[in-house]
Design a protein around this motif. Structure first.
Motif, PDB file in Angstrom:
ATOM      1  N   ASP A  68       1.661   4.030  -5.238  1.00  0.00           N
ATOM      2  CA  ASP A  68       0.625   3.923  -6.263  1.00  0.00           C
ATOM      3  C   ASP A  68      -0.431   5.002  -6.034  1.00  0.00           C
ATOM      4  O   ASP A  68      -1.083   5.022  -4.983  1.00  0.00           O
ATOM      5  CB  ASP A  68      -0.024   2.540  -6.186  1.00  0.00           C
ATOM      6  CG  ASP A  68      -1.037   2.308  -7.303  1.00  0.00           C
ATOM      7  OD1 ASP A  68      -1.282   3.247  -8.097  1.00  0.00           O
ATOM      8  OD2 ASP A  68      -1.587   1.188  -7.367  1.00  0.00           O
ATOM      9  N   PRO A  69      -0.634   5.935  -6.973  1.00  0.00           N
ATOM     10  CA  PRO A  69      -1.640   6.994  -6.781  1.00  0.00           C
ATOM     11  C   PRO A  69      -3.059   6.461  -6.745  1.00  0.00           C
ATOM     12  O   PRO A  69      -3.974   7.161  -6.306  1.00  0.00           O
ATOM     13  CB  PRO A  69      -1.402   7.925  -7.965  1.00  0.00           C
ATOM     14  CG  PRO A  69      -0.742   7.073  -9.001  1.00  0.00           C
ATOM     15  CD  PRO A  69       0.082   6.085  -8.254  1.00  0.00           C
ATOM     16  N   ARG A  70      -3.264   5.216  -7.192  1.00  0.00           N
ATOM     17  CA  ARG A  70      -4.616   4.631  -7.168  1.00  0.00           C
ATOM     18  C   ARG A  70      -5.006   4.136  -5.779  1.00  0.00           C
ATOM     19  O   ARG A  70      -6.038   3.493  -5.618  1.00  0.00           O
ATOM     20  CB  ARG A  70      -4.679   3.486  -8.169  1.00  0.00           C
ATOM     21  CG  ARG A  70      -4.536   3.934  -9.630  1.00  0.00           C
ATOM     22  CD  ARG A  70      -4.429   2.756 -10.569  1.00  0.00           C
ATOM     23  NE  ARG A  70      -3.221   1.966 -10.290  1.00  0.00           N
ATOM     24  CZ  ARG A  70      -2.884   0.873 -10.953  1.00  0.00           C
ATOM     25  NH1 ARG A  70      -3.669   0.421 -11.928  1.00  0.00           N
ATOM     26  NH2 ARG A  70      -1.778   0.218 -10.643  1.00  0.00           N
ATOM     27  N   VAL A  71      -4.189   4.440  -4.759  1.00  0.00           N
ATOM     28  CA  VAL A  71      -4.500   4.008  -3.403  1.00  0.00           C
ATOM     29  C   VAL A  71      -5.750   4.714  -2.870  1.00  0.00           C
ATOM     30  O   VAL A  71      -6.430   4.191  -1.979  1.00  0.00           O
ATOM     31  CB  VAL A  71      -3.295   4.265  -2.469  1.00  0.00           C
ATOM     32  CG1 VAL A  71      -3.123   5.761  -2.209  1.00  0.00           C
ATOM     33  CG2 VAL A  71      -3.440   3.519  -1.163  1.00  0.00           C
ATOM     34  N   LEU A  72      -6.058   5.906  -3.421  1.00  0.00           N
ATOM     35  CA  LEU A  72      -7.237   6.634  -2.965  1.00  0.00           C
ATOM     36  C   LEU A  72      -8.495   5.809  -3.226  1.00  0.00           C
ATOM     37  O   LEU A  72      -8.709   5.302  -4.333  1.00  0.00           O
ATOM     38  CB  LEU A  72      -7.343   7.986  -3.683  1.00  0.00           C
ATOM     39  CG  LEU A  72      -6.198   8.976  -3.417  1.00  0.00           C
ATOM     40  CD1 LEU A  72      -6.423  10.265  -4.211  1.00  0.00           C
ATOM     41  CD2 LEU A  72      -6.079   9.276  -1.934  1.00  0.00           C
ATOM     42  N   GLY A  73      -9.305   5.678  -2.206  1.00  0.00           N
ATOM     43  CA  GLY A  73     -10.523   4.885  -2.306  1.00  0.00           C
ATOM     44  C   GLY A  73     -10.337   3.431  -1.906  1.00  0.00           C
ATOM     45  O   GLY A  73     -11.327   2.712  -1.711  1.00  0.00           O
ATOM     46  N   ARG A  74      -9.088   3.000  -1.783  1.00  0.00           N
ATOM     47  CA  ARG A  74      -8.851   1.626  -1.363  1.00  0.00           C
ATOM     48  C   ARG A  74      -9.248   1.460   0.097  1.00  0.00           C
ATOM     49  O   ARG A  74      -9.059   2.356   0.913  1.00  0.00           O
ATOM     50  CB  ARG A  74      -7.384   1.265  -1.565  1.00  0.00           C
ATOM     51  CG  ARG A  74      -7.077  -0.186  -1.237  1.00  0.00           C
ATOM     52  CD  ARG A  74      -5.737  -0.605  -1.786  1.00  0.00           C
ATOM     53  NE  ARG A  74      -5.396  -1.965  -1.409  1.00  0.00           N
ATOM     54  CZ  ARG A  74      -4.327  -2.609  -1.852  1.00  0.00           C
ATOM     55  NH1 ARG A  74      -3.495  -2.000  -2.697  1.00  0.00           N
ATOM     56  NH2 ARG A  74      -4.080  -3.839  -1.474  1.00  0.00           N
ATOM     57  N   VAL A  75      -9.799   0.313   0.445  1.00  0.00           N
ATOM     58  CA  VAL A  75     -10.285   0.059   1.808  1.00  0.00           C
ATOM     59  C   VAL A  75      -9.308  -0.850   2.533  1.00  0.00           C
ATOM     60  O   VAL A  75      -8.966  -1.934   2.052  1.00  0.00           O
ATOM     61  CB  VAL A  75     -11.692  -0.572   1.775  1.00  0.00           C
ATOM     62  CG1 VAL A  75     -12.140  -0.900   3.195  1.00  0.00           C
ATOM     63  CG2 VAL A  75     -12.688   0.380   1.108  1.00  0.00           C
TER      64      VAL A  75
END
Length: 796
Positions: free
Chosen positions: A172-179
């Motif tokens: 998932d490219p939206r992993v950036l910023g996930r903590v």
């Protein structure tokens, strides 16, 4: 226009001729099934073995971990001659000073292994990673797949490996910023590495490495892997010269005298050598062995093809007489050999697949590197090219033999015999080397397997547990849960676990004792263990008492138990009970002496060991669990840890026997594969000698008849051919003796308990090979002795 049409016509005629030659070669191959099967299988084994071994070498040595661009990456490691210590990790001081060598290195980075408890999905899991300095990715010329890499301002950021990103987040490219919560602390994801980047081999994530000022002391916390990329125009030799000047300067300083006395150096290993580690020499040995198998096979197939030269001389002469060119005939003969090579190559790739499965599943410590090996398209192309090259190699001599104009039948026979004898001697020499090296490694393996680790490995299951943060009673609850589990005879906690590949080594001092002038610093190994550790491993208590539950964190002073090796070396003639030794957290009073165990490998001599109560040394983030039970206790360990805390991760569950076997895994695989290679080479050598003598008997039938008609006795004919074959075989053995003697020196580091030239092994190998040669030669020699003179004189 006419020239273009003429060129196309010539090309058409050439291709048509090649197709006709291929059809003829296929008919000839089908018409001689025995020769085709023998040649194809011979090539298949050689090509399969080479392709499998080279696939491993490519991933481990030639293109380490598949990273690429690592030929100019060097790994500085510490060497201390007095301790016989090589390849040790560096401290922050070495990293700082090497980082300052900007005239030599374009980028220098440091990293240290790390593991966290990840609370993803509501379940505690172990996340394997590495803390690295910002230049880490630049050393490998890497760019992120997503996001960015670290900067000097990052502290708790996280870069994920491509494999972990896909497995845990479905790419998932939206992993950036996930903590991610690791060890109870938030770590925001800032980037994802490219799919090809996987160093270390088992890494799942990277975090920034921040070195506090207190770590910048030489020899303190030597656990940094330093990586340095050479500056353009700077060679590895120049970098090593720069490092020697640096080390000399360090030793000349006022506080560097001890380093000079200890033999302190910094070695610069290539990245390939660093990744390969102990696998380098065994892999090179297997590769050389596979090459010899292939060459022996080519020699054998060449001998088989030479045996049919007489049968085809009339065919070749007729083709030349009706207008066939020499080039067309040579092309036809080489295409026949190439077809045999191609058939063998296809079969060899199947063998390579099976062999690669064996090599990559071998149980060795840190086997993640082998898990990256695959039979990719490049290796498939390599294997098929090797097969075609083999076809040209074993087809060249027979083709040239048929291609030449022979002045006399005798000259042709003499030249052919010279080729055959040369091939046969090479096969015998290779077979002798295989037998000797395999026998030496087998004897060494048997000696190592006979060694005892100093404790009972039967019915022991081991595991590691990542301790939850801020839970001081966790280990006590785990111990109690294991002790009450059904089927558990005894359970203990300890770190490090024997044969786990981890160790805690340090210098130590003994109260009231001083080192002799010139004596190196005392060096030993530490274990942090629970009270019933020795009972669970069944290590004998020799003197004093064992560790007790009352030896807690609040107990003063610290206490410890030492092993018999340390007692005999440093307390010879007096009782060590009550003495004090300082290794961790100051002086500790010795309360007992236990037997010595081997905790790294069976063949490695153990260090003097000190055992501390685990409760008095609570600063390790993980601990080992050891359970003695007649059934595999992995589920019991998981259940006990789960009941004790939901925030603890269990990993690396293996029996102690499996851990011990892992240290022997590469030895066993090398011996097994060399035995297979040696058996094939012995078989080929026997067949080759038999084929040569049988062909000579067939060609000299008329001569034998004449000799017998003139009065030669059958036993004279028999001994004539036996002597002819044995002279060639003995010469091959003599050549093999010199090659095997050199090979033994090269593999000396892989041998245990064998020093110098092993005359017994060489003698037995020679006798055994001579026996095989006698059997191979006797049958055609007997056929020669049974020739009927009248029939032979009628023979054309």
């Amino acid at each position: 226009m006419n020239e273009r049409i003429g060129g196309l016509l010539r090309l058409f005629l050439i291709m048509s001729g090649i197709l006709n030659d291929l059809r003829f070669a296929w008919r000839l191959t089908r018409g001689q099934p025995v020769l085709t099967i023998a040649a194809a299988l011979t090539v298949a084994f050689g090509v399969g073995a080479n392709t499998a071994v080279v696939s491993v070498i490519e991933t481990v040595l030639l293109n380490p971990l598949g990273l690429g661009h690592t030929d100019r990456v060097l790994v500085p490691t510490i060497r201390i001659d007095r301790f016989n210590m090589r390849g040790a990790a560096a401290s922050a001081v070495e990293f700082r000073d090497i980082h300052a060598m900007t005239e030599t290195f374009s980028s220098v980075a440091a990293g240290e292994g790390h593991a966290w408890v990840s609370e993803m999905g509501g379940e505690a899991n172990r996340l394997v990673g590495q803390s690295v300095t910002p230049e880490f990715f630049r050393v490998f010329d890497q760019q992120p797949e997503l996001g960015r890499f670290f900067t000097g301002e990052d502290r708790d950021s996280l870069v994920l490996s491509d494999g972990f990103w896909r497995a845990a987040f479905g790419a998932d490219p939206r992993v950036l910023g996930r903590v991610l919560i690791l060890d109870g602390k938030p770590h925001p994801v800032v980037g994802v590495a490219k799919p090809g980047f996987r160093f270390p081999a088992n890494v799942q994530a990277w975090t920034p490495l921040v070195l506090p000022p207190q770590r910048f002391r030489r020899g303190y916390d030597m656990d940094l892997t330093v990586l340095a990329r050479l500056k353009p125009g700077v060679s590895a030799a120049q970098a090593r010269d720069r490092m020697e000047r640096y080390v000399a300067g360090v030793k000349s300083e006022a506080d560097g005298k001890d380093l000079a006395r200890l033999g302190y150096y910094i070695d610069l290993d290539s990245f390939a050598n660093y990744v390969a580690g102990d696998l380098r020499r065994p892999l090179v040995l297997l590769w050389v062995a596979a090459i010899l198998v292939l060459l022996a096979g080519c020699a054998n197939v060449a001998g088989l093809l030479l045996t049919r030269t007489n049968a085809r001389r009339r065919e070749i002469a007729i083709r030349i007489s009706v207008g066939g060119s020499r080039w067309q005939i040579l092309r036809q003969l080489l295409l026949e050999s190439l077809m045999l090579g191609a058939i063998g190559g296809i079969s060899g790739l199947v063998i390579a697949r099976a062999g690669l499965t064996l090599l990559t599943r071998v149980a060795i410590p840190d086997k993640e590197v082998l898990g990256l090996v695959s039979l990719d398209p490049t290796m498939l192309l390599y294997g098929f090219a090797l097969a075609l090259g083999s076809g040209l190699l074993f087809g060249f001599a027979p083709a040239m033999e048929l291609f030449r104009d022979a002045h006399t039948q005798g000259m042709a026979r003499s030249r052919r015999s010279w080729f055959q004898y040369t091939f046969t001697r090479a096969q015998v020499a290779a077979a002798f080397v295989f037998v000797v090296i395999t026998a030496l490694l087998l004897r060494s393996l048997m000696r190592v397997e006979d060694l005892q680790p100093g404790f009972d490995t039967q019915d022991l299951t081991t595991a590691f547990v990542m301790k939850p943060a801020n839970d001081p009673g966790f280990l006590d609850r785990v111990q109690a849960a294991l002790a009450s589990a059904p089927g558990v005879q005894s359970a203990a906690l300890g770190y490090p676990v024997p044969f786990s590949g981890e160790s805690l080594t340090s210098t130590f001092e003994i109260s009231g004792r001083k080192r002799m002038p010139g004596e190196p610093e005392w060096h030993g190994e530490a274990f942090m263990v629970s009270p019933n550790y020795f009972e669970t491993l069944r290590v004998p208590l020799l003197r004093g008492r064992s560790l007790a539950a009352t030896d807690s964190q609040t107990t003063a002073p610290l206490v410890c138990v030492i092993d018999a090796q340390l007692a005999e070396r440093f307390f010879s003639g007096r009782d060590p009970i009550g003495e004090s030794i300082s290794m961790y957290r100051g002086p500790a009073r010795i309360v007992g002496v236990v037997g010595t165990i081997r905790g790294t490998t069976l063949e490695a001599r153990s260090h003097p060991s000190v055992y501390y109560p685990l409760a008095q040394m609570p600063f390790f983030s993980q601990t080992g669990v050891i359970v003695r039970s007649p059934v595999r206790a992995g589920p019991l360990i998981r259940a006990a840890v789960r009941r004790s805390s939901g925030a603890a991760a269990v990993f690396d569950i293996e029996t102690m026997r499996e851990r011990v076997d892992q240290t022997l895994g590469i030895r066993r695989v090398v011996v097994g594969l060399l035995s297979i290679f040696g058996g094939i080479t012995l078989l080929l050598a026997g067949i080759g000698v038999y084929g040569v003598i049988a062909q000579i008997v067939a060609e000299r039938t008329q001569e034998i008849g004449v000799r017998m008609a003139l009065g030669a006795r059958r036993e004279q004919i028999l001994w004539s051919f036996l002597g002819q074959g044995m002279r060639s075989g003995v010469l091959g053995i003599v050549i093999g003796i010199f090659l095997a003697a050199y090979a033994q020196r090269w593999i000396q580091s892989m041998l245990y308990g064998i020093r110098g030239l092993d005359v017994l092994t060489f003698g037995m190998a020679g006798a055994g090979l001579l026996g095989i040669l006698v059997v191979s030669i006797t049958w055609p020699a007997i056929r020669a002795a049974r020739v009927d003179p009248l029939q032979a004189l009628r023979h054309e």
